[in-house]
Design an enzyme around this catalytic site. Structure first.
Site: not given
Length: 359
Positions: A12, A106-107
């Site tokens: 993350d 983003d993860e």
């Protein structure tokens, strides 16, 4: 049956959009930054950790964010840059495994039980990935490592920013038992509040409730709650999930009634959904706007187009028309959402070649 323990990593990125802006603009480093909106209007798309200390977070109305943090600096989002950095990061993941399941820009989850580098330690792989991300992008990431997706996701959030947490089988029960219910992945604010009213404040208290009771209280999702309280999660990492729809929605701290406020939120949601379409290399023909009013009455408005769309501008245009048709909402709105369906697969090569992705 294969009983081998999986090795799952959840990566993350830390305050991703805001961190990219601070990386690219040194004058913003160490300062409270909000991506999106402005002091007078709009909505926060992301907030730096310096801003989060004041209670500023994504989806917060800009005017409320300024009240919480008067020195807040607003920056216009650059989604094409965030998408490019996300692709860089994903290439790092693929050095280790093809079992990568992105959740957003983003993860992502990674299954490294068997990996390309022949490394037996998921912890070492996670640390190498974090180091490579920092060296190649200048950004920090937090990593969680465990034997299932639920625990890996929980672990990545425990020591942010730039964190690393390993949850081994012998530590899992105690961690989940002590975890505040609002920290459980898959339990949102409304459900957490309902659980707290029922005297369920921790994982240990959730574990005390019979499965039948949880299903009665929360429907089919109650079975999921029953299982995660016992650290049971057999979901595999799915690199090629078949998606039937893509959507994003927000519940507001203050109910909205003005058209300007609704359109600002709608534009933000359209951008999020368009990002996901780009990431998944797809497009959509059907657009749905979801409205939940102050009295919890739910309404949806949909339109199926003659051709596919995949840009934020095109999606916002359709969603705006749906918001206004047959009329603007007459009652205060507590939740607003956009979803797209009737998706075009990236495997449909002739059609995909005609698409232009605006990122």
């Amino acid at each position: 049956m294969n009983t081998a323990i999986r090795k799952i990593i959840h990566i993350d990125m830390d305050a991703f959009y805001a961190s990219v802006e601070q990386r690219d603009h040194p004058d913003l480093r160490g300062k409270p930054v909000a991506v999106g909106g402005s002091k007078a209007r709009g909505v926060v798309a992301a907030a730096s950790y310096e801003a989060r200390k004041f209670g500023v977070h994504s989806a917060l109305a800009s005017r409320i964010a300024v009240q919480k943090c008067p020195q807040l600096i607003f920056v216009k989002p650059r989604f094409e840059v965030y998408s490019a950095v996300s692709r860089q990061i994903r290439e790092i993941f693929y050095r280790y495994t093809d079992l990568v399941e992105p959740l957003s820009l983003d993860e992502a989850y990674l299954d490294v039980t068997e990996n390309k580098v022949g490394m037996p330690s998921a912890s070492i792989i996670a640390k190498e990935i974090k180091a490579s991300i920092l060296a190649e992008t200048g950004l920090t990431a937090s990593a969680g490592v465990s034997f299932n997706k639920f625990l890996a996701k929980i672990a990545s959030d425990l020591n942010k920013p730039n964190g690393f947490t390993l949850v081994t089988p012998d530590k899992a029960d105690a961690l989940v038992a002590s975890l505040p219910i609002e920290k459980f992945h898959g339990i949102g604010k409304v459900t957490a509040a309902k659980m707290q009213q029922l005297g369920i404040n921790t994982g240990a208290e959730l574990r005390e409730r019979p499965e039948e009771e949880l299903i009665k209280l929360f429907g089919k999702t109650g079975q999921y709650y029953y299982r995660i309280a016992r650290v049971q999660d057999d979901r595999p990492v799915q690199p090629h999930r078949l998606r039937k729809s893509i959507g994003s929605e927000r519940t507001f701290e203050v109910d909205l009634i003005q058209e300007e406020d609704l359109l600002e939120r709608l534009q933000f949601l359209a951008q999020e959904v368009a990002e996901d379409m780009v990431r998944l290399q797809t497009a959509a023909k059907t657009v749905t706007v979801k409205l939940k009013y102050f009295d919890f009455t739910l309404q949806t408005r949909s339109k199926t187009l003659l051709s596919y769309l995949n840009s934020a501008d095109a999606l916002f245009t359709v969603a705006r028309d749906l918001l206004r048709t047959p009329a603007l909402p007459l009652y205060p709105v507590r939740l607003l959402g956009i979803s797209v369906s009737n998706l075009l697969s990236a495997h449909d090569q002739p059609a995909v070649r005609q698409l232009t992705f605006d990122f």
